[in-house]
Write a protein that holds these residues in place. Structure first.
Motif, PDB file in Angstrom:
ATOM      1  N   GLY A 368      38.329  35.160  24.230  1.00 36.46           N
ATOM      2  CA  GLY A 368      38.422  35.224  25.683  1.00 36.46           C
ATOM      3  C   GLY A 368      39.424  34.201  26.191  1.00 36.46           C
ATOM      4  N   ILE A 369      40.379  34.642  27.020  1.00 36.74           N
ATOM      5  CA  ILE A 369      41.422  33.778  27.566  1.00 36.74           C
ATOM      6  C   ILE A 369      41.246  33.695  29.070  1.00 36.74           C
ATOM      7  CG2 ILE A 369      43.891  33.387  27.816  1.00 36.74           C
ATOM      8  CD1 ILE A 369      42.887  33.112  24.961  1.00 36.74           C
ATOM      9  N   ILE A 370      41.167  32.457  29.594  1.00 36.78           N
ATOM     10  CA  ILE A 370      41.011  32.226  31.034  1.00 36.78           C
ATOM     11  C   ILE A 370      42.055  31.190  31.456  1.00 36.78           C
ATOM     12  CG2 ILE A 370      39.487  31.446  32.880  1.00 36.78           C
ATOM     13  CD1 ILE A 370      37.123  32.173  31.108  1.00 36.78           C
ATOM     14  N   LEU A 371      42.789  31.457  32.535  1.00 34.24           N
ATOM     15  CA  LEU A 371      43.749  30.514  33.097  1.00 34.24           C
ATOM     16  C   LEU A 371      43.247  30.072  34.462  1.00 34.24           C
ATOM     17  CD1 LEU A 371      46.469  29.042  32.910  1.00 34.24           C
ATOM     18  CD2 LEU A 371      47.530  31.031  34.012  1.00 34.24           C
ATOM     19  N   LEU A 372      43.041  28.755  34.622  1.00 39.65           N
ATOM     20  CA  LEU A 372      42.563  28.178  35.883  1.00 39.65           C
ATOM     21  C   LEU A 372      43.667  27.354  36.519  1.00 39.65           C
ATOM     22  CD1 LEU A 372      39.082  26.827  34.698  1.00 39.65           C
ATOM     23  CD2 LEU A 372      39.557  29.035  35.764  1.00 39.65           C
ATOM     24  N   ARG A 383      40.241  40.914  28.723  1.00 41.39           N
ATOM     25  CA  ARG A 383      39.055  41.764  28.608  1.00 41.39           C
ATOM     26  C   ARG A 383      37.877  41.020  28.003  1.00 41.39           C
ATOM     27  NH1 ARG A 383      37.369  43.805  24.150  1.00 41.39           N
ATOM     28  NH2 ARG A 383      39.369  43.349  23.146  1.00 41.39           N
ATOM     29  N   GLN A 384      38.111  40.261  26.893  1.00 41.36           N
ATOM     30  CA  GLN A 384      37.018  39.587  26.205  1.00 41.36           C
ATOM     31  C   GLN A 384      36.385  38.506  27.087  1.00 41.36           C
ATOM     32  OE1 GLN A 384      36.041  40.758  23.443  1.00 41.36           O
ATOM     33  NE2 GLN A 384      34.465  39.281  22.881  1.00 41.36           N
ATOM     34  N   ALA A 385      37.202  37.797  27.876  1.00 42.53           N
ATOM     35  CA  ALA A 385      36.662  36.766  28.767  1.00 42.53           C
ATOM     36  C   ALA A 385      35.757  37.384  29.825  1.00 42.53           C
ATOM     37  CB  ALA A 385      37.802  35.992  29.422  1.00 42.53           C
ATOM     38  N   VAL A 386      36.154  38.547  30.336  1.00 46.50           N
ATOM     39  CA  VAL A 386      35.319  39.228  31.337  1.00 46.50           C
ATOM     40  C   VAL A 386      33.957  39.580  30.739  1.00 46.50           C
ATOM     41  CG1 VAL A 386      35.112  41.314  32.727  1.00 46.50           C
ATOM     42  CG2 VAL A 386      37.293  40.093  32.635  1.00 46.50           C
ATOM     43  N   GLU A 387      33.939  40.021  29.474  1.00 45.86           N
ATOM     44  CA  GLU A 387      32.676  40.375  28.831  1.00 45.86           C
ATOM     45  C   GLU A 387      31.817  39.139  28.584  1.00 45.86           C
ATOM     46  OE1 GLU A 387      33.596  42.542  25.328  1.00 45.86           O
ATOM     47  OE2 GLU A 387      34.483  44.246  26.390  1.00 45.86           O
ATOM     48  N   PHE A 388      32.432  38.026  28.111  1.00 46.51           N
ATOM     49  CA  PHE A 388      31.671  36.791  27.873  1.00 46.51           C
ATOM     50  C   PHE A 388      31.019  36.291  29.161  1.00 46.51           C
ATOM     51  CE2 PHE A 388      34.409  35.693  23.971  1.00 46.51           C
ATOM     52  CZ  PHE A 388      33.446  36.183  23.120  1.00 46.51           C
ATOM     53  N   ASN A 390      30.397  38.064  31.815  1.00 44.21           N
ATOM     54  CA  ASN A 390      29.611  39.109  32.476  1.00 44.21           C
ATOM     55  C   ASN A 390      30.063  39.307  33.922  1.00 44.21           C
ATOM     56  OD1 ASN A 390      27.674  41.123  32.614  1.00 44.21           O
ATOM     57  ND2 ASN A 390      26.025  39.700  33.213  1.00 44.21           N
ATOM     58  N   LEU A 391      31.398  39.504  34.080  1.00 37.45           N
ATOM     59  CA  LEU A 391      31.994  39.673  35.398  1.00 37.45           C
ATOM     60  C   LEU A 391      32.441  41.120  35.581  1.00 37.45           C
ATOM     61  CD1 LEU A 391      34.167  36.431  35.574  1.00 37.45           C
ATOM     62  CD2 LEU A 391      31.948  36.826  36.636  1.00 37.45           C
ATOM     63  N   PRO A 392      32.636  41.560  36.820  1.00 39.38           N
ATOM     64  CA  PRO A 392      33.139  42.925  37.052  1.00 39.38           C
ATOM     65  C   PRO A 392      34.557  43.082  36.512  1.00 39.38           C
ATOM     66  CG  PRO A 392      33.021  41.680  39.109  1.00 39.38           C
ATOM     67  CD  PRO A 392      32.308  40.861  38.083  1.00 39.38           C
ATOM     68  N   LYS A 393      34.889  44.293  36.039  1.00 42.52           N
ATOM     69  CA  LYS A 393      36.166  44.527  35.378  1.00 42.52           C
ATOM     70  C   LYS A 393      37.278  44.979  36.329  1.00 42.52           C
ATOM     71  CE  LYS A 393      33.883  45.845  31.060  1.00 42.52           C
ATOM     72  NZ  LYS A 393      33.745  46.865  30.001  1.00 42.52           N
ATOM     73  N   ASN A 394      36.998  45.025  37.614  1.00 44.45           N
ATOM     74  CA  ASN A 394      38.008  45.500  38.560  1.00 44.45           C
ATOM     75  C   ASN A 394      38.964  44.411  39.034  1.00 44.45           C
ATOM     76  OD1 ASN A 394      36.283  43.999  40.119  1.00 44.45           O
ATOM     77  ND2 ASN A 394      35.440  45.762  41.253  1.00 44.45           N
ATOM     78  N   GLY A 395      38.792  43.155  38.547  1.00 45.05           N
ATOM     79  CA  GLY A 395      39.723  42.078  38.900  1.00 45.05           C
ATOM     80  C   GLY A 395      39.488  41.462  40.257  1.00 45.05           C
ATOM     81  N   GLU A 396      38.367  41.742  40.889  1.00 49.69           N
ATOM     82  CA  GLU A 396      38.120  41.188  42.219  1.00 49.69           C
ATOM     83  C   GLU A 396      37.847  39.682  42.191  1.00 49.69           C
ATOM     84  OE1 GLU A 396      34.946  43.357  43.923  1.00 49.69           O
ATOM     85  OE2 GLU A 396      36.109  45.209  44.208  1.00 49.69           O
ATOM     86  N   VAL A 397      37.531  39.141  41.041  1.00 48.17           N
ATOM     87  CA  VAL A 397      37.180  37.704  40.965  1.00 48.17           C
ATOM     88  C   VAL A 397      38.411  36.812  40.882  1.00 48.17           C
ATOM     89  CG1 VAL A 397      34.959  38.174  39.904  1.00 48.17           C
ATOM     90  CG2 VAL A 397      36.961  37.836  38.459  1.00 48.17           C
ATOM     91  N   ARG A 464      35.480  31.479  22.132  1.00 53.03           N
ATOM     92  CA  ARG A 464      35.399  32.065  20.795  1.00 53.03           C
ATOM     93  C   ARG A 464      33.937  32.143  20.366  1.00 53.03           C
ATOM     94  NH1 ARG A 464      38.570  28.710  16.581  1.00 53.03           N
ATOM     95  NH2 ARG A 464      40.306  29.486  17.853  1.00 53.03           N
ATOM     96  N   ASP A 465      33.529  33.309  19.847  1.00 57.11           N
ATOM     97  CA  ASP A 465      32.167  33.505  19.347  1.00 57.11           C
ATOM     98  C   ASP A 465      32.092  32.963  17.911  1.00 57.11           C
ATOM     99  OD1 ASP A 465      29.682  34.278  18.570  1.00 57.11           O
ATOM    100  OD2 ASP A 465      29.877  36.384  19.139  1.00 57.11           O
ATOM    101  N   ILE A 466      31.381  31.828  17.722  1.00 61.20           N
ATOM    102  CA  ILE A 466      31.280  31.196  16.403  1.00 61.20           C
ATOM    103  C   ILE A 466      29.848  31.255  15.885  1.00 61.20           C
ATOM    104  CG2 ILE A 466      33.252  29.658  16.821  1.00 61.20           C
ATOM    105  CD1 ILE A 466      31.216  27.429  17.385  1.00 61.20           C
ATOM    106  N   THR A 467      29.075  32.243  16.374  1.00 62.98           N
ATOM    107  CA  THR A 467      27.673  32.347  15.956  1.00 62.98           C
ATOM    108  C   THR A 467      27.563  32.508  14.444  1.00 62.98           C
ATOM    109  OG1 THR A 467      27.199  33.413  18.069  1.00 62.98           O
ATOM    110  CG2 THR A 467      25.521  33.587  16.342  1.00 62.98           C
ATOM    111  N   LEU A 468      28.328  33.428  13.865  1.00 62.54           N
ATOM    112  CA  LEU A 468      28.263  33.681  12.428  1.00 62.54           C
ATOM    113  C   LEU A 468      28.672  32.439  11.642  1.00 62.54           C
ATOM    114  CD1 LEU A 468      27.822  35.614  10.067  1.00 62.54           C
ATOM    115  CD2 LEU A 468      30.203  36.391  10.363  1.00 62.54           C
ATOM    116  N   GLN A 469      29.697  31.727  12.092  1.00 64.97           N
ATOM    117  CA  GLN A 469      30.166  30.521  11.392  1.00 64.97           C
ATOM    118  C   GLN A 469      29.086  29.451  11.371  1.00 64.97           C
ATOM    119  OE1 GLN A 469      33.787  28.949  13.043  1.00 64.97           O
ATOM    120  NE2 GLN A 469      33.590  27.003  11.976  1.00 64.97           N
TER     121      GLN A 469
END
Length: 710
Positions: A368-372, A383-388, A390-397, A464-469
């Motif tokens: 997940g990539i986020i630029l602030l 896309r992956q950051a939106v899923e992590f 749990n935000l709407p996918k229409n880009g309104e945020v 980054r999902d590191i659960t398995l690691q």
């Protein structure tokens, strides 16, 4: 700086630099000429006064020597006294004449009533001139004050045990020296052999007289054998001076004058030169501004047009009627703007294609990539950051802050606590999330976003999902703990049987058998130590290690550690010293602190060459104790100073003699006491490991360690 100012400065500089240089050279030449004349005047005056003193004393010495030849023919002391009395009466500068024996006692003395009212026979045994005259059999001269009168004391050997001591008044010379003035403000001083002022004008202050011998020129004068001159500074005042040695007295005559007074004529000439240069500079600047304005006006039109082009206005045109190269430049500029317009239209389509490529890359990666921005508003998310999140996918945020768009929870708290990392490194955090029955561990990596010009538009976050690691790491550690725990019991049995065999209970052993069994026993103990270390780390990581706090002496613990490894250090001829400020009593678990000392000392012995030195130290730092182990070994590379405290970490290129857990265990033991441990080292200069133990440690009801404030 605009073009007009540059042209004006260049034209002004072309005219001002030669004028300024010429003025500077003329001032320098005049300064050197005046300086040479002033120093020469001072030198001649000092040489004249010194010569006058020498001539006066030499003439007096010759005169008295001649008269004393007749004295040696007198047999009767009465006749000698009468002869010396006439000699004093004939010379108005003689204060007294005394015949002194080897013990420094006056045998006979005649005096001049004009100088002395109540003379008496005295002792002169400590006078340096008398001692030199008796030992060298040569005349000696010294300076002295006689009843507040400056005088020269002349010592003339008459017999092996008798010296004529003659006091000669220098009042006339002193008055001349005091009244001497150079240029109205300069003055003269007669200095002694050690630089002390003997005769000086009244305007010298007490501080100046006290520090007179430390003046640079005075120090040079008392060492010199010829005349000299120069400039020097005393306190906040600069002087010009000269000196000439006085051979007869051993001191020197010095002439001083304040530098400002000595070079007064130079100052006046410099002011005149500066005034003339200022007038020339004003006229040059005025002419330069007029010429620069006429030259830069067409260029300003071109600059304004270029600025319009830089903002995207390619329709601007420049028209000049100067009938020179600037007109050609304007026509070329107009052609350039036409071509730039055509090129800009072409680049729009290319930029759109590049933007689509970048978006495809961002939305294809698994992280997940986020630029602030600076206010932590969302500028970009894949896309992956939106899923992590749990935000709407229409880009309104996009454009909104994290506080507004995120639900309350561990992830929101972790993201809001992230600050822009310092330097070029990254900040890494881990957060554990629970989704339904699943547990997810996210690693959050933050890094500053830098533009080529150095600006910081915001912060880049990677999720980054590191659960398995982390699950694999836990499985590995659990497996290691189980294996080591299962090895401990059989290894203990092996060590017990080895003790029985070595004790001889089961029968006598040959030397070879005993040696083999001893080697097996040492290896077993080493293996047991490794297993215990691994189990201790497991206890500490699980929080099951309990401290037994009691009053202990850190000094005695350091001594016990040194005694425990004494045979090992002696085998390498290493000197081990223990230094401390008293007992340094603290509330601590003595066994754990002793293991820290032993681990650090063992490492120091391992990496210190033969005949080296190791120092164990304990210091009272106020609210805590600071302990250390310093060696003269080969040192640790800079990149390993933090890593050596990690599990199984060892410095590459060094002999490996353990599991790499000793420093890790030491770190756990120190941190369990709420202290800290670190290392300071340079390659080739040895290493120093330090750790701290806070004072007033105590355990609360839950068994946690706290620092008591009472």
């Amino acid at each position: 700086m605009n073009l007009f100012r540059k042209f004006a400065l260049i034209l002004a500089a072309v005219s001002l630099i030669p004028a300024g240089f010429l003025g500077y050279r003329l001032i320098g030449i005049s300064h050197r000429g005046i300086q040479s004349s002033v120093l020469e005047l001072h030198t001649k005056l000092a040489e004249s006064l010194a010569g006058e003193i020498d001539q006066y004393l030499k003439s007096k010495e010759e005169e008295i020597n001649f008269e004393l030849i007749s004295l040696q023919g007198q047999k009767n002391w009465g006749e000698k006294e009468k002869f010396l009395g006439k000699l004093v009466e004939q010379s108005s500068d003689l204060i007294e004449i005394a015949l002194v024996n080897r013990k420094g006692e006056d045998l006979l003395k005649v005096y001049n009533p004009a100088f002395l009212l109540k003379p008496h026979l005295g002792k002169h045994r400590q006078e340096e001139g008398l001692l030199k005259a008796l030992s060298s059999k040569e005349n000696q001269v010294a300076f002295a004050w006689v009843s507040k009168i400056p005088a020269a004391v002349l010592y003339i050997p008459l017999a092996p045990t008798v010296v004529a001591r003659v006091e000669i008044s220098l009042q006339k010379l002193a008055d001349k020296i005091k009244d001497e003035r150079v240029g109205g403000t300069g003055f003269a001083v007669l200095a002694g052999v050690k630089g002390e002022p003997l005769i000086y004008p009244p305007e010298l202050s007490e501080d100046q007289l006290k520090n007179f011998s430390s003046w640079p020129m005075v120090r040079s004068a008392v060492k010199a054998v010829s005349v000299g001159a120069g400039e020097f500074k005393s306190g906040q005042t600069s002087y010009v001076g000269a000196y000439a040695p006085v051979e007869s007295l051993g001191g020197a005559v010095l002439i001083f004058q304040k530098r400002l007074d000595a070079y007064n004529s130079e100052v006046r000439m410099r002011k005149t030169a500066i005034s003339l240069i200022s007038i020339v500079a004003f006229l040059a600047v005025l002419v330069a501004m007029v010429l620069a304005q006429r030259l830069t006006r067409p260029l300003l039109f071109l600059t304004q047009a270029a600025h319009s082009v830089s903002t995207g206005d390619f329709s601007v045109r420049v028209h000049l009627d100067t009938r020179d190269e600037l007109r050609e430049l304007a026509e070329t500029f107009n052609q350039m703007t036409e071509k730039l317009k055509a090129y800009a239209d072409l680049q729009v389509d290319r930029l759109i294609a590049e933007q689509k490529k970048t978006e495809a890359i961002l939305y294809s990666i698994d992280e997940g990539i986020i630029l602030l921005d600076q206010e932590k508003r969302l500028d970009l998310m894949n896309r992956q950051a939106v899923e992590f999140l749990n935000l709407p996918k229409n880009g309104e945020v996009l454009g909104r802050s994290l506080v507004e768009v995120l639900d309350e929870g561990a992830l929101k708290k972790a993201l809001l606590e992230i600050h822009s990392p310092t330097g070029e490194g990254a900040e890494i955090k881990e957060v554990e999330l629970t989704q339904d029955i699943n547990k997810i561990i996210l690693q959050i990596i933050s890094r500053k976003v830098l533009r080529p010009e150095g600006q910081e538009p915001g912060l880049l976050l990677a999720l980054r999902d590191i659960t398995l690691q982390r699950e694999l790491d836990k499985m590995k550690e659990d497996f290691l703990h189980y294996v080591t725990h299962d090895l401990r019991n059989p290894l203990g049995s092996i060590m017990g049987f080895l003790e029985i065999l070595l004790s001889g209970i089961s029968g006598n052993l040959t030397e070879d058998q005993r040696s083999i069994l001893s080697s097996i026993q040492r290896s077993s103990r080493r293996l047991m130590g490794m297993i215990n270390n691994i189990l201790d780390i497991a206890k500490m990581e699980s929080g099951k290690l309990a401290l037994n706090l009691k009053k202990v002496s850190l000094h005695e613990i350091a001594l016990r550690a040194a005694d425990t490894l004494d045979s090992l250090s002696k085998s390498k001829k290493i000197s081990v010293k223990v230094e401390s400020q008293g007992d340094c009593t603290a509330m601590a678990d003595g066994d754990l602190i002793e293991r820290v000392f032993i681990n650090l000392l063992g490492n120091a012995i391992k990496y210190t060459p033969q005949n080296g030195t190791i120092t164990l130290s304990v210091e009272d730092m106020g609210d805590h104790f600071k302990a250390g182990v310093s060696d003269t070994g080969e040192g640790i590379p800079k990149e390993y100073l933090e890593r050596v405290f990690l599990k199984f970490e060892q410095v590459e290129g060094k002999a490996r003699g353990g599991t790499g857990l000793g420093l890790t265990i030491s770190r756990f033991f120190v941190e369990s006491h709420l202290g800290k441990i670190w290392v300071e080292s340079e390659l080739g200069k040895g290493s120093s490991f330090y750790f701290t133990v806070p004072k007033n440690l105590t355990l609360n009801a839950a068994g946690n360690v706290l620092v008591s404030t009472t």
